[in-house]
Design a protein around this motif. Structure first.
Motif, short mmCIF file in Angstrom:
data_model
loop_
_atom_site.label_atom_id
_atom_site.label_comp_id
_atom_site.label_asym_id
_atom_site.label_seq_id
_atom_site.Cartn_x
_atom_site.Cartn_y
_atom_site.Cartn_z
N GLY A 161 0.79 -1.22 0.00
CA GLY A 161 0.00 0.00 0.00
C GLY A 161 0.82 1.27 0.00
O GLY A 161 0.25 2.37 0.03
N HIS A 162 2.16 1.16 -0.03
CA HIS A 162 3.02 2.34 -0.03
C HIS A 162 3.46 2.70 -1.45
O HIS A 162 3.63 1.83 -2.31
CB HIS A 162 4.26 2.10 0.84
N LEU A 163 3.66 3.96 -1.68
CA LEU A 163 4.13 4.44 -2.98
C LEU A 163 5.55 3.98 -3.24
O LEU A 163 6.39 3.93 -2.32
CB LEU A 163 4.07 5.97 -3.02
N SER A 164 5.83 3.69 -4.50
CA SER A 164 7.19 3.36 -4.92
C SER A 164 7.89 4.63 -5.39
O SER A 164 7.45 5.27 -6.35
CB SER A 164 7.17 2.32 -6.04
N LEU A 165 8.96 5.01 -4.72
CA LEU A 165 9.68 6.22 -5.08
C LEU A 165 10.22 6.15 -6.51
O LEU A 165 10.17 7.14 -7.26
CB LEU A 165 10.81 6.45 -4.09
N MET A 166 10.72 4.99 -6.90
CA MET A 166 11.25 4.84 -8.26
C MET A 166 10.16 5.08 -9.29
O MET A 166 10.37 5.76 -10.31
CB MET A 166 11.85 3.44 -8.43
N MET A 167 8.96 4.53 -9.05
CA MET A 167 7.87 4.70 -10.02
C MET A 167 7.40 6.15 -10.07
O MET A 167 7.12 6.69 -11.15
CB MET A 167 6.71 3.77 -9.65
N VAL A 168 7.30 6.80 -8.92
CA VAL A 168 6.86 8.19 -8.91
C VAL A 168 7.83 9.06 -9.70
O VAL A 168 7.42 9.90 -10.51
CB VAL A 168 6.74 8.70 -7.46
N ARG A 169 9.13 8.86 -9.51
CA ARG A 169 10.12 9.66 -10.24
C ARG A 169 10.04 9.40 -11.74
O ARG A 169 10.23 10.31 -12.56
CB ARG A 169 11.52 9.36 -9.71
N LEU A 227 2.03 17.74 -11.62
CA LEU A 227 3.38 17.64 -11.06
C LEU A 227 3.38 17.97 -9.57
O LEU A 227 4.17 17.40 -8.80
CB LEU A 227 4.33 18.57 -11.82
N ALA A 228 2.51 18.88 -9.16
CA ALA A 228 2.42 19.17 -7.73
C ALA A 228 1.95 17.93 -6.97
O ALA A 228 2.46 17.61 -5.89
CB ALA A 228 1.46 20.34 -7.50
N LEU A 229 0.95 17.23 -7.54
CA LEU A 229 0.48 15.99 -6.91
C LEU A 229 1.58 14.95 -6.88
O LEU A 229 1.82 14.28 -5.85
CB LEU A 229 -0.73 15.46 -7.69
N LEU A 230 2.28 14.79 -7.99
CA LEU A 230 3.35 13.79 -8.06
C LEU A 230 4.48 14.11 -7.10
O LEU A 230 5.11 13.22 -6.52
CB LEU A 230 3.87 13.68 -9.50
N GLU A 231 4.77 15.39 -6.94
CA GLU A 231 5.82 15.77 -6.01
C GLU A 231 5.42 15.42 -4.57
O GLU A 231 6.25 14.98 -3.76
CB GLU A 231 6.14 17.25 -6.13
N ALA A 247 6.08 11.90 -4.23
CA ALA A 247 7.51 11.62 -4.07
C ALA A 247 7.96 11.88 -2.64
O ALA A 247 8.72 11.09 -2.06
CB ALA A 247 8.32 12.47 -5.05
N GLU A 248 7.49 12.97 -2.05
CA GLU A 248 7.86 13.28 -0.67
C GLU A 248 7.32 12.21 0.29
O GLU A 248 8.01 11.78 1.22
CB GLU A 248 7.30 14.65 -0.28
N GLU A 249 6.10 11.76 0.03
CA GLU A 249 5.51 10.72 0.87
C GLU A 249 6.29 9.42 0.73
O GLU A 249 6.60 8.74 1.72
CB GLU A 249 4.05 10.50 0.46
N ALA A 250 6.63 9.05 -0.51
CA ALA A 250 7.38 7.82 -0.74
C ALA A 250 8.76 7.89 -0.10
O ALA A 250 9.25 6.92 0.48
CB ALA A 250 7.50 7.55 -2.25
N GLN A 251 9.39 9.06 -0.21
CA GLN A 251 10.71 9.23 0.40
C GLN A 251 10.62 9.07 1.91
O GLN A 251 11.49 8.44 2.54
CB GLN A 251 11.25 10.62 0.06
N ALA A 252 9.57 9.61 2.50
CA ALA A 252 9.42 9.54 3.95
C ALA A 252 9.10 8.14 4.44
O ALA A 252 9.56 7.72 5.50
CB ALA A 252 8.33 10.51 4.40
#
Length: 396
Positions: free
Chosen positions: A327-335, A353-357, A360-365
């Motif tokens: 259920g977690h976002l994949s940082l690689m896929m988001v980028r 892009l604002a949504l995707l960013e 990305a922040e959520e996936a990084q965290a």
């Protein structure tokens, strides 16, 4: 003949003597061969004890029946009519009381009897369903606190329909493992809404910011449910999301970026009436023209189609070991999707892009530390990852 002698004797016996006779009569009722006449007489004797004016006698009768296989309905009704401690004990733990008798008692009982019944060990589903229909909030709380009670999904739904506004009941429902995902989602939506309202009331956040955080928190919770759901329960969850207006394009995009395409597949199938197998096949056709046609029939925004194409491409390239389905976002896929969408016209790309960013922040965290670098793992030999996009790069 012996029972008739007892009936005569009982008219002059003391309360302690009548109480002592209760165990003998119950054992005779269950263990002794009786004629039809004897059966009529012993029924009269037991009803007399159940209606006895002495609490001691009624308590002795309940204790005698406690471990027996069954209790005659007239005796059961006579004991309940007294409404004292003996009756409550009978409801709480006597094995002699059948499920049908308990259901009848729920129908005519008061809140005190409902609470006693709700706490019974191993409470059957039909009794739980009866309580779900008529018990007060206190009775339902006692039922939900009973870990040994068997509670059907329809009974849980009925409790929610009747008292879903109660925060206490919402919390108790969330504690039941058998709660279906669509109900768990509805309860979590209530919780997110209450938290958002609280932050606004306290002046901590603006209504717009609180609303945005509410949506994001709800989507994260939804994906946690999706990751654990079977295909059957996921279909019910998707139907709930459509009916409640909570199936958003942002949630569908998030599902792909969590390496969980089932949500998108089932949603497209329900929105277009297309068989699920055809949706899955369309995803694999080169060029994705068939997928694009289905996407458009579902009424999804055309301006985000490029992001879905990029997400599907990223999913196809994602090595199986990275498809964690947690259920977690994949940082690689988001980028990867960010890189694919950077050349879009600014009017369409800005909000996306604002949504995707934020993704990305959520996936990084949440999981950036465990996403291996492509250069460090042979699993990513064919992966072309986009560089990290910094917040200031999207400021415009």
């Amino acid at each position: 003949m012996i029972i008739r002698r007892y009936l005569v004797w009982a008219t002059t016996a003391t309360a302690s003597q009548r109480a002592a006779a209760a165990d003998v009569l119950v054992r005779a009722y269950h263990q002794s061969p009786l004629t039809d006449a004897d059966r009529v007489d012993i029924d009269k004797a037991l009803i007399g004890l159940a209606s006895d004016s002495s609490p001691m006698v009624r308590a002795a009768l309940v204790e005698a029946f406690k471990a027996s296989a069954a209790i005659p309905m007239p005796v059961f009704e006579a004991l309940l009519a007294a409404g004292d401690t003996a009756a409550m004990t009978l409801l709480a733990d006597s094995r002699a009381v059948s499920s049908a008798q308990l259901v009848d008692c729920v129908a005519v009982g008061d809140p005190a009897s409902h609470r006693r019944i709700a706490g019974r060990e191993g409470l059957p589903a039909q009794v739980s369903a009866a309580l779900a229909e008529v018990a007060s909030l206190d009775g339902l709380m006692a039922l939900l606190a009973n870990d040994t009670a068997v509670i059907s999904q329809s009974a849980l739904q009925r409790m929610f329909d009747r008292h879903g506004h109660s925060p206490a009941l919402q919390s108790a429902l969330l504690g039941r493992q058998e709660l279906p995902p669509f109900m768990r989602h509805a309860l979590m939506s209530f919780l997110c809404e209450r938290l958002a309202d609280y932050t606004v009331d306290r002046g901590w956040l603006s209504p717009a910011r609180a609303g945005a955080l509410q949506v994001e928190a709800g989507d994260m919770a939804t994906m946690a449910l999706v990751a654990e759901a079977s295909d059957e329960t996921l279909e019910r969850l998707v139907s709930h999301l459509i009916a409640s207006g909570e199936l958003t394009v942002g949630l569908l995009l998030r599902s792909l970026l969590c390496a969980e395409p089932r949500l998108l597949t089932i949603a497209l199938a329900k929105l277009t009436g297309t068989p699920r197998g055809a949706i899955e096949a369309a995803r694999g056709i080169p060029g994705r023209a068939a997928f694009e046609a289905t996407y458009q029939r579902a009424g999804l925004p055309g301006g985000l189609l490029a992001a879905f194409h990029a997400a599907l491409d990223a999913l196809d390239k994602l090595p199986p070991p990275m498809r964690r389905k947690d259920g977690h976002l994949s940082l690689m896929m988001v980028r990867h999707v960010i890189a694919a969408c950077e050349d879009m016209p600014s009017t369409a790309a800005g909000p996306l892009l604002a949504l995707l960013e934020r993704f990305a922040e959520e996936a990084q965290a949440t999981q950036g530390a465990i996403d291996p670098s492509p250069a460090a793992s042979p699993l990513y030999a064919n992966w072309t990852a986009a560089p990290a996009v910094h917040p200031q790069a999207l400021a415009a």
